[in-house]
Design a protein around this motif. Structure first.
Motif, PDB file in Angstrom:
ATOM      1  N   ARG A   1     -15.879   5.786   9.631  1.00  0.00           N
ATOM      2  CA  ARG A   1     -15.670   4.345   9.446  1.00  0.00           C
ATOM      3  C   ARG A   1     -16.385   3.853   8.187  1.00  0.00           C
ATOM      4  NH1 ARG A   1     -17.748   1.069  14.216  1.00  0.00           N
ATOM      5  NH2 ARG A   1     -16.872  -0.612  12.945  1.00  0.00           N
ATOM      6  N   PHE A   2     -17.623   4.271   8.016  1.00  0.00           N
ATOM      7  CA  PHE A   2     -18.422   3.871   6.860  1.00  0.00           C
ATOM      8  C   PHE A   2     -17.748   4.319   5.562  1.00  0.00           C
ATOM      9  CE2 PHE A   2     -21.702   4.770   3.710  1.00  0.00           C
ATOM     10  CZ  PHE A   2     -22.494   3.635   3.754  1.00  0.00           C
ATOM     11  N   THR A   3     -17.243   5.550   5.555  1.00  0.00           N
ATOM     12  CA  THR A   3     -16.577   6.091   4.370  1.00  0.00           C
ATOM     13  C   THR A   3     -15.333   5.285   4.027  1.00  0.00           C
ATOM     14  OG1 THR A   3     -17.401   8.312   4.906  1.00  0.00           O
ATOM     15  CG2 THR A   3     -15.529   8.172   3.386  1.00  0.00           C
ATOM     16  N   ILE A   4     -14.562   4.922   5.047  1.00  0.00           N
ATOM     17  CA  ILE A   4     -13.342   4.144   4.815  1.00  0.00           C
ATOM     18  C   ILE A   4     -13.678   2.742   4.326  1.00  0.00           C
ATOM     19  CG2 ILE A   4     -11.303   3.143   5.913  1.00  0.00           C
ATOM     20  CD1 ILE A   4     -11.345   5.548   7.847  1.00  0.00           C
TER      21      ILE A   4
ATOM     22  N   VAL B   1     -10.086  13.013   4.200  1.00  0.00           N
ATOM     23  CA  VAL B   1     -11.076  11.931   4.119  1.00  0.00           C
ATOM     24  C   VAL B   1     -11.107  11.367   2.705  1.00  0.00           C
ATOM     25  CG1 VAL B   1     -13.517  11.363   4.365  1.00  0.00           C
ATOM     26  CG2 VAL B   1     -12.437  12.940   5.984  1.00  0.00           C
ATOM     27  N   HIS B   2     -11.061  12.232   1.720  1.00  0.00           N
ATOM     28  CA  HIS B   2     -11.077  11.775   0.329  1.00  0.00           C
ATOM     29  C   HIS B   2      -9.853  10.909   0.027  1.00  0.00           C
ATOM     30  CE1 HIS B   2     -12.658  12.194  -3.799  1.00  0.00           C
ATOM     31  NE2 HIS B   2     -11.396  12.070  -4.165  1.00  0.00           N
ATOM     32  N   GLY B   3      -8.767  11.146   0.762  1.00  0.00           N
ATOM     33  CA  GLY B   3      -7.541  10.405   0.523  1.00  0.00           C
ATOM     34  C   GLY B   3      -7.638   8.914   0.804  1.00  0.00           C
ATOM     35  N   PHE B   4      -8.664   8.482   1.551  1.00  0.00           N
ATOM     36  CA  PHE B   4      -8.817   7.046   1.811  1.00  0.00           C
ATOM     37  C   PHE B   4      -9.161   6.290   0.529  1.00  0.00           C
ATOM     38  CE2 PHE B   4      -9.471   8.744   6.120  1.00  0.00           C
ATOM     39  CZ  PHE B   4      -8.503   7.997   6.793  1.00  0.00           C
ATOM     40  N   ARG B   5      -9.708   6.983  -0.445  1.00  0.00           N
ATOM     41  CA  ARG B   5      -9.950   6.349  -1.745  1.00  0.00           C
ATOM     42  C   ARG B   5      -8.614   6.034  -2.415  1.00  0.00           C
ATOM     43  NH1 ARG B   5     -14.828   6.995  -4.330  1.00  0.00           N
ATOM     44  NH2 ARG B   5     -13.943   7.825  -6.257  1.00  0.00           N
ATOM     45  N   SER B   6      -7.646   6.937  -2.242  1.00  0.00           N
ATOM     46  CA  SER B   6      -6.306   6.701  -2.786  1.00  0.00           C
ATOM     47  C   SER B   6      -5.619   5.552  -2.045  1.00  0.00           C
ATOM     48  CB  SER B   6      -5.468   7.973  -2.675  1.00  0.00           C
ATOM     49  OG  SER B   6      -4.159   7.761  -3.136  1.00  0.00           O
ATOM     50  N   ALA B   7      -5.800   5.517  -0.718  1.00  0.00           N
ATOM     51  CA  ALA B   7      -5.218   4.419   0.070  1.00  0.00           C
ATOM     52  C   ALA B   7      -5.790   3.077  -0.388  1.00  0.00           C
ATOM     53  CB  ALA B   7      -5.510   4.643   1.557  1.00  0.00           C
ATOM     54  N   PHE B   8      -7.095   3.071  -0.656  1.00  0.00           N
ATOM     55  CA  PHE B   8      -7.753   1.851  -1.149  1.00  0.00           C
ATOM     56  C   PHE B   8      -7.167   1.445  -2.505  1.00  0.00           C
ATOM     57  CE2 PHE B   8     -11.025   0.251  -4.053  1.00  0.00           C
ATOM     58  CZ  PHE B   8     -11.380  -0.936  -3.422  1.00  0.00           C
ATOM     59  N   THR B   9      -6.968   2.414  -3.385  1.00  0.00           N
ATOM     60  CA  THR B   9      -6.427   2.128  -4.718  1.00  0.00           C
ATOM     61  C   THR B   9      -5.030   1.535  -4.623  1.00  0.00           C
ATOM     62  OG1 THR B   9      -7.717   3.946  -5.667  1.00  0.00           O
ATOM     63  CG2 THR B   9      -5.866   3.147  -6.949  1.00  0.00           C
ATOM     64  N   ASP B  10      -4.182   2.155  -3.797  1.00  0.00           N
ATOM     65  CA  ASP B  10      -2.813   1.651  -3.639  1.00  0.00           C
ATOM     66  C   ASP B  10      -2.805   0.245  -3.050  1.00  0.00           C
ATOM     67  OD1 ASP B  10      -1.939   4.037  -4.621  1.00  0.00           O
ATOM     68  OD2 ASP B  10      -1.405   4.896  -2.667  1.00  0.00           O
ATOM     69  N   TRP B  11      -3.644   0.031  -2.057  1.00  0.00           N
ATOM     70  CA  TRP B  11      -3.732  -1.294  -1.415  1.00  0.00           C
ATOM     71  C   TRP B  11      -4.164  -2.351  -2.433  1.00  0.00           C
ATOM     72  CZ3 TRP B  11      -8.333  -4.013  -1.121  1.00  0.00           C
ATOM     73  CH2 TRP B  11      -8.294  -5.208  -0.404  1.00  0.00           C
ATOM     74  N   ALA B  12      -5.217  -2.041  -3.208  1.00  0.00           N
ATOM     75  CA  ALA B  12      -5.721  -3.000  -4.188  1.00  0.00           C
ATOM     76  C   ALA B  12      -4.655  -3.345  -5.217  1.00  0.00           C
ATOM     77  CB  ALA B  12      -6.967  -2.439  -4.878  1.00  0.00           C
ATOM     78  N   ALA B  13      -3.848  -2.367  -5.615  1.00  0.00           N
ATOM     79  CA  ALA B  13      -2.819  -2.591  -6.627  1.00  0.00           C
ATOM     80  C   ALA B  13      -1.638  -3.383  -6.075  1.00  0.00           C
ATOM     81  CB  ALA B  13      -2.340  -1.252  -7.185  1.00  0.00           C
ATOM     82  N   GLU B  14      -1.261  -3.095  -4.829  1.00  0.00           N
ATOM     83  CA  GLU B  14      -0.048  -3.694  -4.272  1.00  0.00           C
ATOM     84  C   GLU B  14      -0.282  -4.974  -3.480  1.00  0.00           C
ATOM     85  OE1 GLU B  14       2.307  -0.929  -2.101  1.00  0.00           O
ATOM     86  OE2 GLU B  14       2.158   0.654  -3.615  1.00  0.00           O
ATOM     87  N   LYS B  15      -1.481  -5.151  -2.930  1.00  0.00           N
ATOM     88  CA  LYS B  15      -1.706  -6.266  -2.018  1.00  0.00           C
ATOM     89  C   LYS B  15      -2.732  -7.289  -2.504  1.00  0.00           C
ATOM     90  CE  LYS B  15       1.155  -5.054   1.245  1.00  0.00           C
ATOM     91  NZ  LYS B  15       2.295  -5.929   1.628  1.00  0.00           N
ATOM     92  N   THR B  16      -3.334  -7.052  -3.658  1.00  0.00           N
ATOM     93  CA  THR B  16      -4.329  -8.004  -4.157  1.00  0.00           C
ATOM     94  C   THR B  16      -4.052  -8.312  -5.625  1.00  0.00           C
ATOM     95  OG1 THR B  16      -6.012  -6.497  -5.094  1.00  0.00           O
ATOM     96  CG2 THR B  16      -5.994  -6.761  -2.689  1.00  0.00           C
TER      97      THR B  16
END
Length: 395
Positions: free
Chosen positions: A225-228, A319-334
């Motif tokens: 959870r902390f990592t995500i 687990v490392h892939g959550f950084r990619s999920a964060f990047t995609d979210w930031a680009a598409e949703k913010t």
């Protein structure tokens, strides 16, 4: 003239020859010792056969004959005697003694996982074997299951096993220095090509987080959870210590020695992250130990968080892939600039000129970004009905 039992008894101080290298040495004190002098590998060697008070002339001759036979067969009697007296520890015990001897010279806690890598991948297979029986073939057997699965960890373990065997040689547990140069020849080639780690789509992260929150808290679940929440690398979570955190200010300062870019990284903590840390603080075993550890000393394995994903039936995602999920979210949703998201991930600017002029770390904007990300992560998971409606709207 050969010795007799009487001559042995009345011999005066000095060296008295029986024949074929067997001698009786008599000291001024009267002490009498049997010695066999022979040539071995071009060197003159003296082999003690015991005191004449305990070993008779006949027994000394028998012992000398046995030693000559060993030498003819290519056996070094001194080495054999030393080996018979030596107590050889298990590989696990030798590893732990090596770790205790070396760890004080390490400058930071990134090596805290040194012993845990053995506990997870090595001890279950060869930990109980005498350290002098660990050879290249056994090392290949240990590394085969992880050589391609976690290549970097496997390479580190190979180097660490070499250190343990060198330590064992210095301690006298292994007669010869071990060479592990042939180990790689018994393992498949690790491809050098870069493969992007598979990531969970950002829209599916809330469902995973809901499952983690609903389950009984464990060190592994808290770490995931902390990592995500913070979109950090797993090692940055695993090796985090309490002294790096200011929970009142909501700041986590990761020293440069623990960062991939070797630069200090200051992370603004979201409210859910602070709440998670405050709960773990109440359960801590040390004020300055590891945050995600059961004893404050040993970090969780690098596979612990991955296993949680597999147990949840999530295949492929890392687990490392959550950084990619964060990047995609930031680009598409913010509407946050890419530079802010990159700084949140502690990415270095590729353009050196731009890096020289852009000194800001976007801290305030990053605090806002991480708060919005936490809100997304903790949002209610999409149901099948909402997914169908969304698909229909898209169509």
């Amino acid at each position: 003239m050969p010795l007799t039992a009487l001559k042995v008894k009345i011999a005066k101080p000095g060296r008295h020859v029986d024949g074929r290298g067997l001698c009786l040495y008599v000291k001024e004190s009267g002490a009498r010792t049997w010695v066999l002098r022979m040539q071995h590998n071009g060197r003159r060697r003296d082999y003690g056969l015991g005191s004449a008070l305990d070993v008779s002339l006949a027994e000394a001759r028998e012992a000398a004959t046995a030693l000559r036979r060993q030498v003819r067969l290519g056996v070094d009697p001194v080495a054999e005697r030393r080996r018979s007296r030596r107590v050889v520890p298990s590989f696990e015990r030798a590893t732990r003694e090596c770790y205790e001897a070396l760890k004080e010279g390490w400058k930071n806690r990134r090596y805290a996982n040194w012993i845990s890598s053995f506990e997870n991948h090595v001890f279950p297979m060869i930990g109980s074997k005498p350290v002098d029986q660990v050879d290249s073939a056994l090392v290949v057997e240990v590394l085969t299951p992880i050589w391609l699965e976690i290549p970097e960890t496997a390479r580190r373990i190979l180097q660490r096993i070499g250190s343990v065997l060198d330590f064992a040689h210095i301690k006298g547990w292994c007669e010869e220095e071990a060479s592990l140069r042939s180990v790689r020849k018994g393992l498949p080639r690790q491809t050098a090509k870069t493969e992007h780690l598979k990531a969970m789509p950002y829209a599916e992260v809330p469902a995973l987080m809901a499952r983690l929150v609903a389950a009984s808290p464990t060190t592994g679940r808290d770490a995931l959870r902390f990592t995500i929440y913070n979109a950090v690398r797993s090692n940055e979570t695993r090796l985090a210590v309490w002294t790096e955190f200011d929970l009142d200010q909501g700041i986590w300062t990761i020293p440069g020695e623990r960062m991939k870019a070797r630069e200090t990284h200051v992370v603004p903590l979201s409210a859910p992250t602070i709440a998670l840390l405050r709960r773990r603080w109440q359960e801590r075993v040390s004020d300055d130990g590891l945050v995600f550890s059961n004893d404050g000393e040993r970090p969780i394995s690098d596979m612990t968080m991955t296993k949680l994903l597999r147990d949840a039936g999530i295949k492929g995602a890392t687990v490392h892939g959550f950084r990619s999920a964060f990047t995609d979210w930031a680009a598409e949703k913010t509407d946050f600039p890419k530079e802010v998201a990159d700084k949140a991930l502690a990415h270095k600017l590729g353009n050196q000129v731009e890096a020289a002029y852009r000194r800001t770390d976007f801290f305030d904007k990053r605090r806002e970004l991480m708060a919005v990300w936490a809100k997304h992560v903790d949002s209610p998971p999409a149901t099948n009905d909402t997914k169908t409606a969304a698909k229909g709207a898209a169509d």
